[in-house]
Design an enzyme around this catalytic site. Structure first.
Site, PDB file in Angstrom:
ATOM      1  N   LYS A  13       0.837  -1.216   0.000  1.00  0.00           N
ATOM      2  CA  LYS A  13       0.000   0.000   0.000  1.00  0.00           C
ATOM      3  C   LYS A  13       0.868   1.262   0.000  1.00  0.00           C
ATOM      4  O   LYS A  13       0.653   2.173  -0.774  1.00  0.00           O
ATOM      5  CB  LYS A  13      -0.908   0.052   1.255  1.00  0.00           C
ATOM      6  CG  LYS A  13      -1.828  -1.134   1.423  1.00  0.00           C
ATOM      7  CD  LYS A  13      -2.691  -0.992   2.664  1.00  0.00           C
ATOM      8  CE  LYS A  13      -1.948  -1.009   3.990  1.00  0.00           C
ATOM      9  NZ  LYS A  13      -1.283  -2.281   4.317  1.00  0.00           N
ATOM     10  N   ARG A  88      -9.824   1.430   8.763  1.00  0.00           N
ATOM     11  CA  ARG A  88      -9.471   0.031   9.045  1.00  0.00           C
ATOM     12  C   ARG A  88     -10.526  -0.681   9.862  1.00  0.00           C
ATOM     13  O   ARG A  88     -10.386  -1.877  10.124  1.00  0.00           O
ATOM     14  CB  ARG A  88      -8.196  -0.011   9.887  1.00  0.00           C
ATOM     15  CG  ARG A  88      -6.978  -0.291   9.078  1.00  0.00           C
ATOM     16  CD  ARG A  88      -5.782  -0.275   9.975  1.00  0.00           C
ATOM     17  NE  ARG A  88      -4.781   0.490   9.333  1.00  0.00           N
ATOM     18  CZ  ARG A  88      -3.563   0.062   9.063  1.00  0.00           C
ATOM     19  NH1 ARG A  88      -3.160  -1.118   9.453  1.00  0.00           N
ATOM     20  NH2 ARG A  88      -2.721   0.817   8.426  1.00  0.00           N
ATOM     21  N   ARG A 122      11.807  -5.811   5.195  1.00  0.00           N
ATOM     22  CA  ARG A 122      11.620  -4.366   4.919  1.00  0.00           C
ATOM     23  C   ARG A 122      12.675  -3.505   5.622  1.00  0.00           C
ATOM     24  O   ARG A 122      13.023  -3.739   6.775  1.00  0.00           O
ATOM     25  CB  ARG A 122      10.236  -3.927   5.388  1.00  0.00           C
ATOM     26  CG  ARG A 122      10.076  -2.418   5.322  1.00  0.00           C
ATOM     27  CD  ARG A 122       8.661  -1.940   5.435  1.00  0.00           C
ATOM     28  NE  ARG A 122       7.866  -2.625   6.415  1.00  0.00           N
ATOM     29  CZ  ARG A 122       6.547  -2.630   6.410  1.00  0.00           C
ATOM     30  NH1 ARG A 122       5.876  -2.006   5.468  1.00  0.00           N
ATOM     31  NH2 ARG A 122       5.880  -3.269   7.338  1.00  0.00           N
ATOM     32  N   ARG A 153      11.479  -1.559  11.199  1.00  0.00           N
ATOM     33  CA  ARG A 153      10.376  -1.125  12.057  1.00  0.00           C
ATOM     34  C   ARG A 153      10.221  -2.044  13.263  1.00  0.00           C
ATOM     35  O   ARG A 153      10.397  -3.259  13.148  1.00  0.00           O
ATOM     36  CB  ARG A 153       9.063  -1.124  11.247  1.00  0.00           C
ATOM     37  CG  ARG A 153       8.845   0.152  10.492  1.00  0.00           C
ATOM     38  CD  ARG A 153       7.696   0.117   9.522  1.00  0.00           C
ATOM     39  NE  ARG A 153       6.458  -0.469   9.991  1.00  0.00           N
ATOM     40  CZ  ARG A 153       5.320  -0.465   9.283  1.00  0.00           C
ATOM     41  NH1 ARG A 153       5.280   0.105   8.088  1.00  0.00           N
ATOM     42  NH2 ARG A 153       4.240  -1.033   9.756  1.00  0.00           N
ATOM     43  N   ARG A 164      -0.523  -8.929  13.380  1.00  0.00           N
ATOM     44  CA  ARG A 164      -1.078  -7.861  12.532  1.00  0.00           C
ATOM     45  C   ARG A 164      -1.951  -8.453  11.430  1.00  0.00           C
ATOM     46  O   ARG A 164      -3.011  -7.913  11.110  1.00  0.00           O
ATOM     47  CB  ARG A 164       0.060  -7.032  11.911  1.00  0.00           C
ATOM     48  CG  ARG A 164       0.694  -6.076  12.918  1.00  0.00           C
ATOM     49  CD  ARG A 164       2.048  -5.571  12.469  1.00  0.00           C
ATOM     50  NE  ARG A 164       2.034  -4.849  11.224  1.00  0.00           N
ATOM     51  CZ  ARG A 164       3.106  -4.632  10.473  1.00  0.00           C
ATOM     52  NH1 ARG A 164       4.294  -5.077  10.854  1.00  0.00           N
ATOM     53  NH2 ARG A 164       3.007  -3.968   9.351  1.00  0.00           N
TER      54      ARG A 164
HETATM   55  P1  AP5 Z   1       4.894  -1.616   1.892  1.00  0.00           P
HETATM   56  O1  AP5 Z   1       4.590  -0.780   0.700  1.00  0.00           O
HETATM   57  O2  AP5 Z   1       5.580  -0.951   3.037  1.00  0.00           O
HETATM   58  O3  AP5 Z   1       3.544  -2.354   2.373  1.00  0.00           O
HETATM   59  P2  AP5 Z   1       2.297  -1.834   3.178  1.00  0.00           P
HETATM   60  O4  AP5 Z   1       1.091  -2.491   2.604  1.00  0.00           O
HETATM   61  O5  AP5 Z   1       2.297  -0.327   3.241  1.00  0.00           O
HETATM   62  O6  AP5 Z   1       2.616  -2.508   4.570  1.00  0.00           O
HETATM   63  P3  AP5 Z   1       2.594  -1.999   6.072  1.00  0.00           P
HETATM   64  O7  AP5 Z   1       3.262  -3.069   6.849  1.00  0.00           O
HETATM   65  O8  AP5 Z   1       3.135  -0.600   6.198  1.00  0.00           O
HETATM   66  O9  AP5 Z   1       1.059  -1.982   6.352  1.00  0.00           O
HETATM   67  P4  AP5 Z   1       0.357  -1.967   7.705  1.00  0.00           P
HETATM   68  O10 AP5 Z   1      -1.033  -1.669   7.279  1.00  0.00           O
HETATM   69  O11 AP5 Z   1       0.544  -3.155   8.540  1.00  0.00           O
HETATM   70  O12 AP5 Z   1       1.133  -0.828   8.518  1.00  0.00           O
HETATM   71  P5  AP5 Z   1       0.895   0.740   8.702  1.00  0.00           P
HETATM   72  O13 AP5 Z   1       2.202   1.388   8.623  1.00  0.00           O
HETATM   73  O14 AP5 Z   1      -0.202   1.243   7.859  1.00  0.00           O
HETATM   74  O15 AP5 Z   1       5.733  -2.889   1.409  1.00  0.00           O
HETATM   75  C1  AP5 Z   1       6.182  -3.854   2.343  1.00  0.00           C
HETATM   76  C2  AP5 Z   1       7.526  -4.452   1.885  1.00  0.00           C
HETATM   77  O16 AP5 Z   1       7.336  -5.136   0.649  1.00  0.00           O
HETATM   78  C3  AP5 Z   1       8.631  -3.410   1.614  1.00  0.00           C
HETATM   79  O17 AP5 Z   1       9.856  -3.967   1.963  1.00  0.00           O
HETATM   80  C4  AP5 Z   1       8.545  -3.173   0.104  1.00  0.00           C
HETATM   81  O18 AP5 Z   1       9.776  -2.755  -0.440  1.00  0.00           O
HETATM   82  C5  AP5 Z   1       8.171  -4.579  -0.386  1.00  0.00           C
HETATM   83  N1  AP5 Z   1       7.338  -4.570  -1.601  1.00  0.00           N
HETATM   84  C6  AP5 Z   1       6.297  -3.721  -1.905  1.00  0.00           C
HETATM   85  N2  AP5 Z   1       5.751  -4.046  -3.089  1.00  0.00           N
HETATM   86  C7  AP5 Z   1       6.453  -5.140  -3.547  1.00  0.00           C
HETATM   87  C8  AP5 Z   1       6.343  -5.945  -4.713  1.00  0.00           C
HETATM   88  N3  AP5 Z   1       5.428  -5.721  -5.660  1.00  0.00           N
HETATM   89  N4  AP5 Z   1       7.212  -6.984  -4.853  1.00  0.00           N
HETATM   90  C9  AP5 Z   1       8.149  -7.240  -3.909  1.00  0.00           C
HETATM   91  N5  AP5 Z   1       8.312  -6.501  -2.767  1.00  0.00           N
HETATM   92  C10 AP5 Z   1       7.448  -5.457  -2.592  1.00  0.00           C
HETATM   93  O19 AP5 Z   1       0.376   0.752  10.221  1.00  0.00           O
HETATM   94  C11 AP5 Z   1       1.238   0.379  11.277  1.00  0.00           C
HETATM   95  C12 AP5 Z   1       0.438   0.299  12.574  1.00  0.00           C
HETATM   96  O20 AP5 Z   1      -0.148   1.591  12.874  1.00  0.00           O
HETATM   97  C13 AP5 Z   1      -0.754  -0.655  12.563  1.00  0.00           C
HETATM   98  O21 AP5 Z   1      -0.361  -1.984  12.854  1.00  0.00           O
HETATM   99  C14 AP5 Z   1      -1.628  -0.042  13.670  1.00  0.00           C
HETATM  100  O22 AP5 Z   1      -1.121  -0.371  14.957  1.00  0.00           O
HETATM  101  C15 AP5 Z   1      -1.433   1.438  13.464  1.00  0.00           C
HETATM  102  N6  AP5 Z   1      -2.448   2.005  12.546  1.00  0.00           N
HETATM  103  C16 AP5 Z   1      -2.220   2.542  11.314  1.00  0.00           C
HETATM  104  N7  AP5 Z   1      -3.385   2.944  10.768  1.00  0.00           N
HETATM  105  C17 AP5 Z   1      -4.358   2.657  11.666  1.00  0.00           C
HETATM  106  C18 AP5 Z   1      -5.778   2.806  11.647  1.00  0.00           C
HETATM  107  N8  AP5 Z   1      -6.425   3.342  10.604  1.00  0.00           N
HETATM  108  N9  AP5 Z   1      -6.468   2.382  12.734  1.00  0.00           N
HETATM  109  C19 AP5 Z   1      -5.831   1.854  13.810  1.00  0.00           C
HETATM  110  N10 AP5 Z   1      -4.495   1.669  13.887  1.00  0.00           N
HETATM  111  C20 AP5 Z   1      -3.764   2.076  12.807  1.00  0.00           C
END
Ligand code: AP5
Length: 209
Positions: A13, A88, A122, A153, A164
């Site tokens: 994402k 979410r 990552r 992270r 998660r």
């Molecule tokens: P990346 O692009 O970073 O993936 P992502 O989908 O953004 O993954 P996240 O782990 O950031 O999502 P998340 O929803 O768990 O965490 P968030 O930060 O939003 O890619 C991941 C890896 O894959 C990278 O190494 C990248 O290089 C690689 N990659 C990407 N595309 C690729 C491809 N096509 N092929 C190969 N490799 C690839 O949230 C973190 C925490 O914050 C949550 O757990 C929660 O505690 C809190 N939080 C955030 N938002 C909310 C909310 N709305 N409500 C409540 N809590 C929240």
């Protein structure tokens, strides 16, 4: 265009939202990035949020809703935005309807085994926020774009990642049916190359515009 990117942890994402935001000239609003900034600055919100994030759970709805509502009210979001990781929960989705109406929801679909591999490899730049997989990097410690230092992270440990994923399935996956019912959901195959996925998303958005 008012867009939302949804998908499990590691779906890509953040990677895709950053590229699409640049291409379409709209802000990339990532609740995860906003929370990590609060954690880095050791604000009261950051200290509270860190407990939930490190445990692999969700930060309480009211905190997140207030944060996003304020962010989308800023002038740069007037033409549109990409919400990455919000809403979410059902409560967040209902709250969003009161202050914004989405044009499209992009659901990035990737099998679980790939997600674990991606997240556990990552690396994130401390300075510019760029994200990489360790396999893309010659130097595991330095950002190829800005020469900042790369870090892992706190919530990218395998045990936390599994938690998660299960929280995502329980609380966020049901929203996919909700947005499908509204006729604005687009599934994107997220297991191919990064450039191909960006083009697949752009093709969908060209139809939405
Ligand atoms: P990346 O692009 O970073 O993936 P992502 O989908 O953004 O993954 P996240 O782990 O950031 O999502 P998340 O929803 O768990 O965490 P968030 O930060 O939003 O890619 C991941 C890896 O894959 C990278 O190494 C990248 O290089 C690689 N990659 C990407 N595309 C690729 C491809 N096509 N092929 C190969 N490799 C690839 O949230 C973190 C925490 O914050 C949550 O757990 C929660 O505690 C809190 N939080 C955030 N938002 C909310 C909310 N709305 N409500 C409540 N809590 C929240």
């Amino acid at each position: 265009m008012k867009l939302m990117f949804v998908g499990p942890p590691g779906a890509g994402k953040g990677t895709q939202a950053a590229r699409i935001a640049t291409r379409y000239g709209i802000p990339h609003i990532s609740t995860g990035d906003m929370l990590r900034e609060e954690v880095k600055n050791e604000t009261p919100l950051g200290k509270e949020a860190k407990k939930y994030m490190d445990a692999g759970g969700y930060v309480p709805d009211e905190v997140i809703i207030a944060m996003v509502k304020e962010r989308v009210s800023r002038p740069d979001a007037g033409k549109g935005f990409i919400l990455d990781g919000f809403p979410r929960t059902d409560v967040q989705a209902q709250a969003l309807e009161e202050f914004a109406s989405l044009d499209a929801v992009l659901n990035i679909v990737v099998p679980d085994d790939k997600l674990i591999h991606r997240i556990c490899g990552r690396r994130v730049c401390r300075d510019c926020g760029a994200t990489y997989h360790e396999s893309m990097l010659e130097d595991q410690k330095t950002c190829p774009k800005c020469k900042g230092s790369l870090y892992i992270r706190d919530d990218d440990k395998e045990e936390t990642v599994k938690k998660r994923l299960s929280v995502y399935k329980e609380k966020t996956q049901p929203l996919i049916d909700y947005y499908a019912g509204k006729g604005i959901l687009h599934d994107i195959v997220g297991s191919g190359g990064i450039d191909d996925i960006t083009e697949a998303i752009a093709a969908v958005l060209d139809e939405v515009k």
